[in-house]
Design an enzyme around this catalytic site. Structure first.
Site, PDB file in Angstrom:
ATOM      1  N   HIS A 185      45.296  19.860  75.127  1.00  0.00           N
ATOM      2  CA  HIS A 185      43.832  19.840  75.137  1.00  0.00           C
ATOM      3  C   HIS A 185      43.304  18.948  74.009  1.00  0.00           C
ATOM      4  CE1 HIS A 185      44.429  23.962  77.006  1.00  0.00           C
ATOM      5  NE2 HIS A 185      43.638  23.383  77.879  1.00  0.00           N
ATOM      6  N   GLN A 243      44.670  19.041  91.238  1.00  0.00           N
ATOM      7  CA  GLN A 243      43.313  19.394  90.794  1.00  0.00           C
ATOM      8  C   GLN A 243      42.503  18.138  90.471  1.00  0.00           C
ATOM      9  OE1 GLN A 243      42.191  22.622  87.864  1.00  0.00           O
ATOM     10  NE2 GLN A 243      42.303  20.946  86.409  1.00  0.00           N
TER      11      GLN A 243
END
Ligand code: PAF
Length: 284
Positions: free
Chosen positions: A42, A158
């Site tokens: 992240h 995704q």
């Protein structure tokens, strides 16, 4: 140089006011949607966001509608204070932490279905998952109104689903994928890696090794069928099971491929004990 303190928003109206001010001042605003439990993968997205824009918003929202009834929604790791400290350190301008009741008020009744792309791979094993993702991401994009949004390539299906929904629905935002960050032994960083015990953690990098071996075989002109059979056997021997899928797909349409005559991706999902791991690598 010290960063300005991290702003924190739960409600959409003050967030939008802030972002509108930034945009009026000419800033390019980048959104990084997350479900928290932040790790170095992240933080690589945040660093990329800072390189690509002048203002960065990170959302932290464990979205209930993308989890199946028997999946890990209730045990999904949540650690907001650590997440906020990491976002502040990463130089993010604003954290958006909506509440479930605000995202999905009573009588919420709209869902976005992306057909085709969602039918195989994870879509086959997680009914409703991609509709939950497409719906929440569309809401986050509408709420934050960024110029650009970043998503990790680790969730490759995704990423394609979100790109397609954004294109089909004319959302005025650019979507970019960011390559997967890996441990030195090859394991893709994931919030779910913390579910692995020591023995599973030692076996987990085999997933990436198997995908890489298949990608190399394809790049050398090999046929997917024997390469995948060999890969399945290697995963089973390493203690993975069930292997939900191990496939070679077109990197744009996700159509199955037998040879890498077009840009291709090797993708897998497999259980290691109770933990479901996914990963994918490009061919060539
Ligand atoms: O990849 C994730 O963390 C989630 O699926 C996302 C994109 C934040 C939507 O909830």
């Amino acid at each position: 140089m010290p960063h300005a303190p991290l702003l924190r928003f739960t409600d959409v109206v003050p967030l939008r006011t802030e972002v509108a001010g930034w945009r009026r001042a000419g800033a390019r605003v980048v959104l990084v949607p997350t479900m928290g439990a932040l790790h170095a993968g992240h933080l690589a997205l945040m660093a990329r966001a800072r390189a690509l824009g002048q203002r960065v918003v990170a959302s932290v929202f464990v979205n209930p509608t993308q989890f199946g009834p028997h999946e890990d929604f209730s045990r999904y790791p949540r650690d907001t204070e650590t997440d906020l400290a990491l976002l502040a350190e990463a130089g993010v301008d604003a954290a958006y932490l909506p509440e479930v009741s605000g995202m999905y008020p009573e009588h919420f009744s709209t869902r976005i279905e992306v057909e085709g792309l969602t039918e195989g791979l994870c879509g086959a094993f997680r009914p409703g998952h991609f509709s939950g993702v497409a719906t929440v991401v569309t809401k986050l994009l509408n709420r934050v109104q960024p110029d650009l949004a970043l998503f990790g390539e680790k969730d490759f299906q995704q990423l394609l689903v979100i790109r397609r929904a954004v294109r089909d629905l004319d959302l005025p935002v650019e979507i970019q994928g960011v390559p997967t960050l890996r441990e030195t032994d090859g394991l893709a960083l994931s919030s779910r890696n913390r579910y692995l015990d020591a023995d599973e953690r030692a076996r987990a990098p085999r997933l990436h090794a198997v995908l890489s071996r298949i990608a190399e075989g394809l790049a050398a002109g090999g046929n997917a069928v024997p390469l995948l059979a060999e890969g399945h056997a290697a995963l089973t021997a390493a203690g993975f099971g069930p292997v939900q899928y191990l496939e070679v797909r077109d990197a744009e349409t996700l159509a199955p491929l037998e040879r890498a005559t077009r840009p291709a991706r090797v993708l897998a999902a497999a259980y290691l004990g109770r933990t479901r791991l996914i990963d994918n690598v490009p061919v060539g």
